[in-house]
Design a protein around this motif. Structure first.
Motif, PDB file in Angstrom:
ATOM      1  N   ILE A  19     -33.077  42.769  59.412  1.00 30.45           N
ATOM      2  CA  ILE A  19     -33.572  43.917  59.907  1.00 30.45           C
ATOM      3  C   ILE A  19     -34.932  43.799  60.254  1.00 30.45           C
ATOM      4  N   GLY A  20     -35.462  43.579  61.647  1.00 31.00           N
ATOM      5  CA  GLY A  20     -36.959  43.229  61.712  1.00 31.00           C
ATOM      6  C   GLY A  20     -37.984  44.246  61.818  1.00 31.00           C
ATOM      7  N   THR A  21     -39.211  43.737  62.050  1.00 33.04           N
ATOM      8  CA  THR A  21     -40.061  44.628  62.170  1.00 33.04           C
ATOM      9  C   THR A  21     -40.215  45.097  63.869  1.00 33.04           C
ATOM     10  N   ASP A  22     -41.134  45.958  64.103  1.00 31.67           N
ATOM     11  CA  ASP A  22     -41.306  46.337  65.463  1.00 31.67           C
ATOM     12  C   ASP A  22     -41.901  45.235  66.344  1.00 31.67           C
ATOM     13  N   ASP A  23     -42.462  44.081  65.703  1.00 32.43           N
ATOM     14  CA  ASP A  23     -42.641  43.032  66.745  1.00 32.43           C
ATOM     15  C   ASP A  23     -41.518  42.058  66.980  1.00 32.43           C
ATOM     16  N   VAL A  24     -41.080  42.087  68.019  1.00 31.69           N
ATOM     17  CA  VAL A  24     -39.660  41.541  68.464  1.00 31.69           C
ATOM     18  C   VAL A  24     -40.093  40.009  68.759  1.00 31.69           C
TER      19      VAL A  24
END
Length: 90
Positions: A19-24
């Motif tokens: 589950i990533g951050t909003d910075d792809v």
């Protein structure tokens, strides 16, 4: 290095789902653990924009056992010299 996200699960084919951050990140970026050891590469990004899911192809399947719930990191950089292109029209 930047935080990629937290490992959410592991697929049957040996791919970690993060589950990533909003910075792809870009596809193909290297992925590291907290000890700065390279463990794989970014394969796919999908899901909602705010918290995207990122699949990470793991280089060594033995590393999959202790990876659940841990933070992964990525190194950003230019690939294949894309930022070094010249403009043909001067």
């Amino acid at each position: 290095m930047e935080v990629l996200g937290v490992v959410y699960g592991i697929a049957d084919n040996g791919v970690a789902i993060v589950i990533g951050t909003d910075d792809v990140p870009d596809i193909g970026n290297p992925v590291f653990d907290s000890e700065k050891k390279r463990i794989g590469t970014v394969k796919r990004v999908f899901g909602p924009v705010g918290e995207p899911f990122i699949t990470v192809g793991i280089d060594d399947t033995a590393a999959l056992k202790g990876i659940m719930g841990k933070k992964l990191f990525t190194a950003r950089g230019t690939r294949n010299g894309k930022d070094k292109r010249r403009y043909r029209r001067d």
